[in-house]
Design an enzyme around this catalytic site. Structure first.
Site, PDB file in Angstrom:
ATOM      1  N   GLU A  42      16.880  42.520  64.616  1.00  0.00           N
ATOM      2  CA  GLU A  42      18.180  42.869  65.207  1.00  0.00           C
ATOM      3  C   GLU A  42      18.797  41.547  65.651  1.00  0.00           C
ATOM      4  OE1 GLU A  42      18.119  45.749  68.523  1.00  0.00           O
ATOM      5  OE2 GLU A  42      19.807  44.656  69.381  1.00  0.00           O
ATOM      6  N   ARG A  46      25.200  37.927  70.586  1.00  0.00           N
ATOM      7  CA  ARG A  46      25.229  37.103  71.793  1.00  0.00           C
ATOM      8  C   ARG A  46      25.471  35.647  71.415  1.00  0.00           C
ATOM      9  NH1 ARG A  46      20.399  39.957  75.206  1.00  0.00           N
ATOM     10  NH2 ARG A  46      21.128  42.020  74.636  1.00  0.00           N
ATOM     11  N   LYS A 130      19.348  53.814  71.059  1.00  0.00           N
ATOM     12  CA  LYS A 130      18.772  52.668  71.764  1.00  0.00           C
ATOM     13  C   LYS A 130      18.720  53.067  73.237  1.00  0.00           C
ATOM     14  CE  LYS A 130      19.858  47.846  72.947  1.00  0.00           C
ATOM     15  NZ  LYS A 130      19.334  46.655  72.288  1.00  0.00           N
TER      16      LYS A 130
END
Ligand code: 3PG
Length: 213
Positions: A42, A46, A130
Site C-alpha cells: 500500500e 503521504r 480498513k
C-alpha cells in the site's frame, strides 16, 4: 470474498509505505517485499509521487499486488489507475471516493472505526474495510464489538500493528489482513536495508501461518 480480497487475506500483511525517493528506492523495495513472501504494497500519498512508485514497483515485480494508500481525492484515484495500481485505501469513509473508485472498477478499502461509518459502508458493495487507526481506536476489542451487528464485513486494521500484536489480530476471524509500516520504516527504506525488510516480511509470514494454523 472476491479474488483480490482472497489474495490479500492469504498474504495476511500489507506493508504501508511512504516512499520519498521512488526512482531510487521503489525497485529495491518491491524485490525485498517479494523475497520475503509479502508481494503486496500500500503505497501512500503521504509522499508525493506515490503513483510513480506504484508504476515502478509493478514494472519491477509485475505479479505483485500494488495499491495506493492515504487517498483523499478523486484526482489521486485517476493517477493510481493510470499507474497500474490495483486498489485504493482511504484513511476515512468518503462516499464520493467510494463511488468514484467503484465507478472506475478499482477496489477500495475505506477507513471505518465507528458504527455510523459501518452503516455508511453497508450502502456500497464492500467486503473489507480498513480499520484505522486500529490501536488508537480501540483495537481488537472494538473490531470484535462492531462485528456483532456488522458480520458482513471483514477488516484490515492498520495503525499500531507490529510483530508483537500481529498474531493476536490475525487470530480473529474478522481480520482479513493487517497493515503496518513496521517492516518498511523510514530508516529501513532510506538506508536501503533491503535484507532487513525481507527478514521482517518472512517473520510476519511465519506469524500469519501460526495464527491461522
Ligand atoms: C496507515 O496509514 O495505515 C497507518 O498509519 C500505518 O500505521 P503504522 O505506521 O502504525 O503501522
Amino acid at each position: 470474498m472476491n479474488a483480490l480480497n482472497e489474495r490479500i487475506s492469504e498474504i495476511g500483511v500489507v506493508p504501508v509505505i511512504k516512499l520519498n525517493h521512488p526512482e531510487r528506492d521503489a525497485a529495491g523495495l518491491a524485490k525485498a517485499l517479494c523475497a520475503g513472501g509479502v508481494p503486496v504494497a500500500e503505497v501512500t500519498f503521504r509522499a508525493p509521487g506515490a503513483d510513480r512508485a506504484i508504476r515502478l514497483m509493478k514494472e519491477t515485480c509485475p505479479d505483485m499486488l500494488v495499491g495506493a494508500g492515504t487517498v483523499t481525492n478523486i484526482e489521486q484515484i485517476d493517477k493510481v489507475i493510470e499507474a497500474g495500481g490495483q486498489f485504493i485505501v482511504s484513511p476515512g469513509f468518503d462516499p464520493e471516493l467510494v463511488q468514484y473508485a467503484q465507478g472506475k472498477n478499482i477496489p477500495i478499502f475505506p477507513g471505518c472505526t465507528t458504527a455510523s461509518e459501518y452503516h455508511q459502508a453497508l450502502k456500497y458493495d464492500l467486503e473489507v474495510l480498513k480499520f484505522f487507526p486500529a490501536e488508537q481506536s480501540g483495537g481488537l476489542a472494538k473490531i470484535k464489538a462492531l462485528s456483532a451487528p456488522f458480520p458482513m464485513f471483514k477488516v484490515m486494521p492498520t495503525g499500531g500493528i507490529s510483530l508483537k500484536n500481529l498474531k493476536e489480530y490475525l487470530s480473529c476471524p474478522v481480520i482479513a489482513a493487517c497493515g503496518g509500516s513496521y517492516m518498511v520504516t523510514a530508516d529501513l527504506i532510506d538506508n536501503n536495508k533491503w535484507d532487513e525488510i525481507t527478514e521482517l516480511c518472512k517473520k510476519s509470514r511465519e506469524i500469519v501461518e501460526e495464527a491461522r494454523a
